[in-house]
Design an enzyme around this catalytic site. Structure first.
Site, PDB file in Angstrom:
ATOM      1  N   LYS A 188       9.200 -15.298  -3.943  1.00  7.78           N
ATOM      2  CA  LYS A 188      10.594 -14.772  -3.931  1.00  7.78           C
ATOM      3  C   LYS A 188      10.988 -14.328  -2.596  1.00  7.78           C
ATOM      4  O   LYS A 188      10.923 -13.235  -2.091  1.00  7.78           O
ATOM      5  CB  LYS A 188      10.820 -13.682  -4.974  1.00  7.78           C
ATOM      6  CG  LYS A 188      12.259 -13.665  -5.656  1.00  7.78           C
ATOM      7  CD  LYS A 188      13.301 -13.536  -4.648  1.00  7.78           C
ATOM      8  CE  LYS A 188      13.454 -12.005  -4.277  1.00  7.78           C
ATOM      9  NZ  LYS A 188      14.537 -11.840  -3.443  1.00  7.78           N
ATOM     10  N   GLU A 205       3.647  -3.329   2.105  1.00 12.95           N
ATOM     11  CA  GLU A 205       4.068  -3.086   3.348  1.00 12.95           C
ATOM     12  C   GLU A 205       5.314  -2.464   3.523  1.00 12.95           C
ATOM     13  O   GLU A 205       6.315  -3.504   3.393  1.00 12.95           O
ATOM     14  CB  GLU A 205       3.632  -4.135   4.248  1.00 12.95           C
ATOM     15  CG  GLU A 205       3.709  -3.835   5.902  1.00 12.95           C
ATOM     16  CD  GLU A 205       5.073  -4.020   6.584  1.00 12.95           C
ATOM     17  OE1 GLU A 205       5.560  -2.907   6.864  1.00 12.95           O
ATOM     18  OE2 GLU A 205       5.486  -4.838   6.905  1.00 12.95           O
ATOM     19  N   CYS A 248       9.373  -4.143  11.301  1.00 14.43           N
ATOM     20  CA  CYS A 248       8.887  -2.712  10.672  1.00 14.43           C
ATOM     21  C   CYS A 248       7.926  -1.921  11.864  1.00 14.43           C
ATOM     22  O   CYS A 248       7.934  -0.570  11.663  1.00 14.43           O
ATOM     23  CB  CYS A 248       7.903  -3.086   9.499  1.00 14.43           C
ATOM     24  SG  CYS A 248       6.665  -4.171   9.978  1.00 14.43           S
ATOM     25  N   GLU A 276      14.548   5.405   9.147  1.00 14.65           N
ATOM     26  CA  GLU A 276      14.552   4.127   9.851  1.00 14.65           C
ATOM     27  C   GLU A 276      15.715   3.381   9.958  1.00 14.65           C
ATOM     28  O   GLU A 276      16.601   3.439   8.665  1.00 14.65           O
ATOM     29  CB  GLU A 276      13.548   3.312   8.724  1.00 14.65           C
ATOM     30  CG  GLU A 276      13.207   1.720   9.404  1.00 14.65           C
ATOM     31  CD  GLU A 276      12.319   1.056   8.662  1.00 14.65           C
ATOM     32  OE1 GLU A 276      11.333  -0.008   9.016  1.00 14.65           O
ATOM     33  OE2 GLU A 276      12.389   1.020   7.174  1.00 14.65           O
TER      34      GLU A 276
END
Length: 514
Positions: A199, A274, A308, A406
């Site tokens: 997906k 992750e 990331c 973040e």
């Protein structure tokens, strides 16, 4: 669906300068289930947006539970009835190497699709294709060289470990480097004999369709690979909750990871996640300053800052702080902003207007939390699309939101420290723990600091260059589990211990006759 706002309608000049949509696109982007391209069962689609103009350029099939059910059924049938799960490792390895060959051969087309869909500079998109091929080559070799544990007690017992593919692996991937991160999950899942349902992220579904043709030509059996496009809350949710999908590998935001964790719990699924990061780069006074500046510029502004592992918090020893900030800000101002298809571009367009608005809100917040020394807005000449200047804030306190949260864009916070102890405290002062970068020429300090910092991965005097044999993953809110190298083999296989008696059966006897 987000649409182009009236005050950002692209001018004729913007349209002329932007790359045209790649030729030969499907209409719409379809699912790939049981070796066939198909529309959604209900016929619904969603818009896909060009990040340079924020105009819809194509529709994609909007997968839901019924489409996921069809894909899982095909994958399960292929796993139990097809040859892939029972092939010898060498046979699977040949197919994986052929996949790598085809990825390399189609690198230009891949980069064209990836750059147009994501806003990544074309030179960086080309690099992602090369890395995707390398991922397949790595696992093609690893499954042939794989050695499992054997324990012997001479004359009495042998104990050995079998590894078996688990079944249908659900792979949910992000939008920042879609094709490469898909390869990161597809390669080990397929190498170990599983079937998969992929997906991809709804913002960037374009390049995922290339896998179908590559896998068919390489000889992957029917039904082993399946692809369902769609919104995460619909297609992704259905995949996570499906009772016949025992494994979920997810890369994305920490908040989404929490939802996946909760939804997978009733089925006791294997999870590898992750998640987000707010990684520190710690620069000590004895560091090679030029190398540290070059690496930290690249570390936060490459991939448009949408990575990331970005070192988005830079902690600098006070004796070199002023010089570092001055040089860093000047270099950030020289980073070349441009259209993604232009080879000289270093920072392109952010992926989507929703994400652009999020990053810009942090830029405005940063102006109240730190001292703006570079960037801080939309670059001149780019009045439409999702373009943001590389932005640098100095003197950022550890309590600031731009220090703690973040941002996932080309925005960096710089903070001074006085002692090694303070640097460690600042480095660990977030909920995240994905990566850390340490710049010092003190050998003892570098190793001791690396051990003390709360991060799943640490680079000493280096930017993000990863050996594929090493584990990838974070601690705290940055992830659950590790992949990469043998850790991926562990995740995508069941390990079965087999015990063989070689001598006299030695066990207590209950109920022995007189």
């Amino acid at each position: 669906m987000m649409t182009q706002s009236a005050d950002q309608t692209p001018s004729a000049e913007i349209r002329d300068a932007a790359a045209p949509a790649p030729a030969g696109l499907p209409a719409p982007i379809q699912h790939y289930i049981d070796a066939e391209f198909v529309d959604s069962a209900d016929g619904e689609t969603f818009d896909v947006i060009n990040p340079v103009t924020n105009e819809t350029y194509i529709q994609a099939s909007a997968g839901k539970k019924e489409d996921v059910d069809r894909a899982v059924a095909a994958a399960k049938r292929a796993f139990h009835e097809g040859p892939w799960s029972s092939m010898l490792p060498r046979e699977r390895s040949r197919v994986l190497h052929k996949i790598a060959d085809l990825v390399e051969e189609r690198g230009a087309r891949l980069a064209e699709l990836e750059s147009f869909d994501t806003g990544l500079p074309i030179t960086q998109a080309l690099g992602q294709g090369r890395r995707a091929a390398e991922n397949f080559r790595f696992f093609a070799d690893l499954i042939v060289a794989q050695a499992d544990d054997t324990y012997k007690v001479p004359g009495r017992q042998i104990n050995y470990v079998n590894r078996k593919p688990i079944g249908v692996a659900g792979l949910i991937t992000p939008w920042n480097t879609p094709f490469m991160l898909e390869s990161w999950k597809l390669a080990p899942a397929l190498a170990t004999g599983n079937s998969v349902v992929l997906k991809p992220a709804e913002f960037t579904p374009l390049s995922a369709g290339l896998w179908a043709g590559i896998f068919e030509e390489a000889g992957l059996p029917r039904g082993v690979f399946n692809l369902v496009n769609g919104i995460g809350e619909q297609a992704g949710d259905a995949l996570v909750k499906h009772p016949e999908v025992p494994l979920i590998s997810f890369t994305g935001e920490s908040s989404t990871g929490q939802l996946i964790f909760a939804n997978a719990a009733p089925h006791l699924k294997g999870l590898s996640m992750e998640l987000g990061g707010k990684s520190p780069a710690i620069v000590f006074a004895d560091a090679d300053l030029e190398a540290a500046i070059n690496a930290t510029i690249f570390g936060v502004f490459s991939l448009n800052g949408e990575r990331c592992t970005a070192g988005s918090r830079i902690l600098v020893e006070r004796s070199i702080y002023d010089e570092f900030v001055e040089r860093y800000a000047a270099q950030a101002e020289r980073v070349r902003i441009g259209y993604p298809h232009q080879p000289e571009t270093e920072v392109g367009a952010l992926v989507h207007p929703e994400h652009f608005e999020k990053v810009m809100s942090y830029v405005e917040l940063g102006k109240t939390e730190g001292r703006l020394v570079a960037g801080g807005g939309r670059p001149e000449g780019f009045e439409a699309g999702n373009f943001i200047q590389p932005t640098v804030f100095a003197d950022v306190p550890h309590t600031a939101r731009i220090f703690q949260e973040e941002i996932f864009g080309p925005v960096v916070a710089i903070t001074p420290f006085d002692t090694e102890e303070e640097a460690l405290q600042l480095a660990n002062d977030t909920k995240y723990g994905l990566a850390a970068y340490i710049w010092t020429n003190d050998l003892k300090r570098s190793h001791n600091f690396a051990q003390a910092v709360e991060a799943g991965m640490v680079w000493l005097n280096s930017n993000n260059v990863r050996d594929l044999r090493t584990p990838f993953g974070g601690v705290k809110a940055s992830g659950l589990g590790h992949e990469g190298g043998y850790r991926s083999i562990d995740f995508y296989t069941d390990q079965q211990a087999v015990h063989i008696n070689l001598g006299e059966v030695h066990n207590p006897v209950f109920g022995k006759a007189d």
